[in-house]
Structures are given as C-alpha cells and as structure tokens.
Design a protein around this motif. Structure first.
Motif, mmCIF file in Angstrom:
data_model
loop_
_atom_site.group_PDB
_atom_site.id
_atom_site.type_symbol
_atom_site.label_atom_id
_atom_site.label_comp_id
_atom_site.label_asym_id
_atom_site.label_seq_id
_atom_site.Cartn_x
_atom_site.Cartn_y
_atom_site.Cartn_z
ATOM 1 N N SER A 42 48.761 46.907 38.448
ATOM 2 C CA SER A 42 47.731 47.499 39.278
ATOM 3 C C SER A 42 47.328 48.135 39.647
ATOM 4 C CB SER A 42 47.159 46.381 40.132
ATOM 5 O OG SER A 42 46.610 45.568 40.182
ATOM 6 N N HIS B 117 41.420 48.355 47.640
ATOM 7 C CA HIS B 117 42.438 47.882 47.238
ATOM 8 C C HIS B 117 43.304 47.205 48.139
ATOM 9 C CE1 HIS B 117 40.894 49.265 42.715
ATOM 10 N NE2 HIS B 117 41.001 50.154 43.348
ATOM 11 N N ARG C 139 47.068 40.165 45.478
ATOM 12 C CA ARG C 139 46.100 40.890 45.700
ATOM 13 C C ARG C 139 44.734 40.473 46.628
ATOM 14 N NH1 ARG C 139 44.433 41.488 39.943
ATOM 15 N NH2 ARG C 139 43.170 40.092 40.905
#
Length: 164
Positions: free
Chosen positions: A83, A143, A126
């Motif tokens: 990621s 993010h 996340r």
C-alpha cells in the motif's frame, strides 16, 4: 508521547512521500496502554487511540477529529508495504515520478528501519474514509495509516494529504 525516529531510510521515505502531498508522520507511545484488541470487527482500537488524551494533545496538526464511525481496513505487514509503494507510485494530485522498483524498495526499507526484527509483527489500520479528521477531509487525495507494533507498544501514525 510523540517522538521522531531519525533513521536514513525513514527520512528518505518521508522525503519521497512529500512529493505526493503534505505528510504527518508521528511515532507514539503512551503512558497508559492503548492497544488494539484481537477483535477486528470492533472499531474500539482506533476509537480508543483517537480519544486518548495524549493522542489528542500530540495530534494538533490534524485539526478536528470527526465523531462519526471510522471506516478502516486492517493490513498485515506485506499488505502495508504494498500500500505504501502504491501511494508513492500514484503520487498526489500530480503524478509522482518514481519507479515501481524504487517505490517497493523505499517501502520495504522504511518498514525494516521502523520495525526491525524481532519487532516486525505489525497490525495496520488503513483509514478508508478521509472525513475522519480535518487534515485529510479537506484534501483532494489522502491516505491515512495507523500501525501498531505490540512488542514495543509503538504506534506509527502516517498520513499524506494533497490539497492541490
């Protein structure tokens, strides 16, 4: 308590990530334990962390933290590494000029530096909804990750937000 880990691999990764947007990277330990439970169906680990007085005191750069339920995915170490590499490759509002090989190396190196063996067992959250805090909610691309390294009682909050 918030503190920096000044390892070259971490500095290099953060510098690359800053090409994607504004970065908040904080390593944190708390005087009282804020520890994820094994029950992933519950949102309690993040709720406990985000409401912890020491977290609130050390996370002023995030602005207001939302009160609605937090939507997140849990990642293992390899998923987290992938990621992070993906964030570097995709960039922010403008394409980042980093190769896939370089992104993978930077992501692997930063995790090896921040969480070396035998402290490499991670639980990563996340956050999938940018509206959890003001810093990411106003961004065009963002993010957010919270990594828990249980053996050392260490949290790593890593956020990148591009408002261009």
């Amino acid at each position: 308590m918030k503190f920096d880990i000044e390892k070259p691999e971490i500095v290099k990764f953060i510098e690359a990530l800053e090409r994607c947007g504004e970065v908040v990277s904080n390593f944190m330990k708390f005087s009282s334990t804020v520890m994820p439970s094994c029950e992933f169906a519950s949102q309690m680990p993040l709720v406990d962390l985000l409401q912890h007085p020491e977290f609130i005191e050390s996370a002023g750069e995030l602005g207001e933290i939302g009160s609605k339920p937090i939507h997140y995915s849990t990642l293992n170490r390899l998923e987290f590494e992938g990621s992070l590499a993906s964030v570097l490759i995709e960039g922010g509002c403008f394409r980042n000029s980093i190769s896939e090989d370089e992104a993978r190396k930077l992501a692997g190196d930063v995790l090896a530096a921040a969480f070396p063996k035998p402290f490499d067992d991670l639980l990563v959250f996340r956050l999938d909804d940018p509206s959890w805090c003001q810093f990411t909610d106003v961004a065009t691309v963002s993010h957010s990750y919270f990594s828990w390294q249980g053996a050392r009682g260490l949290w790593w909050m890593l956020l990148v937000a591009d408002t261009d």
